[in-house]
Design an enzyme around this catalytic site. Structure first.
Site: not given
Length: 515
Positions: A486, A490
């Site tokens: 992450h 995204d």
């Protein structure tokens, strides 16, 4: 004159710093004797002497930054400190036959050295000797097997003859280019008496001397890396219990000694029990087995991935009806023409390559404060083997056809099961596919393979009732899981990637039309 150059430093490493010179100009050096130590941003690399002779000059001094294959020093051959070789060379007239120098140079013996282990791999463990001292061996016959933290490496005999000496016994840790054994072409076995040879065959010649005695082990010299580690840690040699051959200390021994020393002030506090108490009855039915280097590395890398990356997993499901129908229709023709079976992995590989073009961050990696985007796909295919999980890499999978992908997967899968994969075949992957469905897994969250930023988990195909155009129908469904970092990917990118994979598999014609 022999040049000493910077060796291969590892994948994506282009330069190093000269940390320490163990020799100075004018010193006599032997073949494979450590000359200097280089430091990169990832590993420390020891540079052995490529020839025997005298270190005539040092080109790169301590503190200098050098690139791969840069010149470090020069060695003048023929000026070494060995007594036999120079005398033979001086006494031999030009007209003398070449074989006269063989006895002086030890021509009747051939050293068995540790082969190239691969990028970033500096040591291995001797797991099994297939021969014992005194056995006859043929050229290229397998002598022993080494185990690194990634692969097993078989060591063939470089010459025919008799195994005269085993230098590194089973369980010993050896560095790259270290000597493993000696092959004698005239049948001589090291040791004066036959009974001594018999003891050598049973491994008794490598008994570790008791700590602190004045026996043979007192003059054993530790490796430069271990000596440097002790100097940096500020501990003395008698604080380190050597586990190497003849009691030599290794870097791991130094690390254990440092950890033990730092824990001493807290020795008065009760140490937590490493495991729950076991009854005497159960203890007799347990079996304790040392983890292999491969298993230790798997454990360490998986934990490092969790500690470093911000791993998140998103899920979807795919209707496998179209892929299964297409495979059923063309599998016989495909196998007849290409000589390999048409499986599901080629469909998933093509679908992932297609999706990675649209969402390139899933195919990228973080390097410090930079993001490195890859304009190619080196697809890692996770494979379970008896030794543990390995991930062979199919290079440029995005440019391959279905047949080429199936052939590559089949060939690398077989090599993985046989333990024949090289280090190069498991490095450089940009994305990974893991198929837990072959073991019956219905749902899981795979862990990314650093420094990659994504891994796709495939699962079991299971018939489930689905609503299709307002009607309930039974469809072969598979859950898909994308674990991603992450920090770079995204949620939108991760979901888009997984949706594109789903669309390509539910309508394979999209792959042909690049949609």
């Amino acid at each position: 004159m022999t040049e000493v150059r910077v060796p291969t430093l590892g994948e994506s490493v282009t330069e190093a710093t000269v940390a320490t010179w163990f020799k100075k100009p004018g010193d006599t050096v032997a073949v494979d004797e450590m000359l200097c130590e280089l430091e990169t941003d990832k590993v420390t690399v020891e540079v052995p002497s490529p020839a025997a002779g005298t270190l005539s000059d040092i080109v790169a001094n301590e503190g200098d930054t050098v690139g791969v294959d840069a010149l470090l020093a020069n060695i003048s051959e023929g000026d070494s400190g060995s007594d036999a070789a120079p005398k033979a060379k001086e006494a031999k007239p030009d007209s003398a036959p070449a074989q006269e120098s063989a006895p002086a140079a030890g021509g009747a013996q051939t050293d068995v050295m540790v082969p190239t282990l691969g990028e970033s791999v500096s040591e291995a463990t001797v797991s099994t000797w297939f021969k014992k001292v005194g056995d006859s061996v043929a050229q290229d016959e397998m002598l022993c097997e080494l185990e690194t933290d990634k692969v097993s490496v078989e060591v063939p005999s470089p010459a025919s003859g008799t195994l005269a000496e085993i230098v590194a016994d089973e369980g010993a840790t050896v560095e790259a280019n270290a000597k493993l054994a000696v092959i004698s072409s005239n049948g001589e076995v090291k040791g004066a008496a036959p009974q001594e040879n018999a003891e050598a065959a049973n491994g008794k010649q490598y008994e570790q001397p008791p700590a602190g005695d004045g026996g043979p082990g007192k003059d054993i010299k530790d490796g430069p890396a271990a000596e440097k580690a002790m100097a940096e840690a500020g501990i003395s040699r008698d604080q380190v219990q050597g586990s190497g051959r003849d009691g030599r200390a290794t870097k791991e021994d130094v690390s254990r000694a440092v950890a033990a020393a730092s824990a001493q002030p807290q020795a008065s506090a009760p140490a937590p029990a490493p495991r729950a108490p076991v009854s005497a009855e159960d203890a007799g039915r347990e079996e304790r087995v040392k983890m292999t280097r491969l298993r230790q590395t798997i454990a360490r890398r998986l934990k490092d991935a969790q500690n470093t990356a911000a791993i998140l997993t998103t899920y979807n499901e795919v209707d496998m009806t179209e892929v299964m129908a297409l495979r059923s229709q063309y599998k016989d023709m495909f196998e007849k023409k290409h000589g390999v079976r048409l499986g599901f992995m080629s469909f998933f590989t093509k679908a992932c390559c297609h999706a990675l073009k649209e969402v390139p961050e899933v195919n990228a990696e973080i390097d410090g404060t930079d993001i490195v985007y890859k304009n190619f796909v080196h697809m890692g295919i996770a494979a379970g083997t008896p030794q543990g999980l390995v991930v062979p890499v199919i290079r440029d999978a995005d440019a391959m056809s279905f047949a080429e992908i199936e052939k590559a997967i089949n060939e690398k899968g077989k090599r993985a099961r046989d333990g024949k994969l090289s280090m190069a075949e498991m490095q450089g992957g940009t994305f990974t596919i893991s198929n837990g469905g072959v073991y019956g897994s219905l749902m899981s969250s795979p862990i990314i393979n650093p420094p990659q930023s994504g891994i796709l988990g495939m699962h079991k195909i299971q018939d489930r009732p689905m609503v299709i155009n307002g009607e309930i129908k039974i469809r072969p469904m598979m859950y898909l899981a994308l674990s991603y970092d992450h920090r770079i990917v995204d949620g939108k990118g991760a979901v888009t990637f997984l949706v594109r994979v789903k669309e390509a598999l539910e309508d394979p014609r999209r792959l042909l039309m690049d949609l």
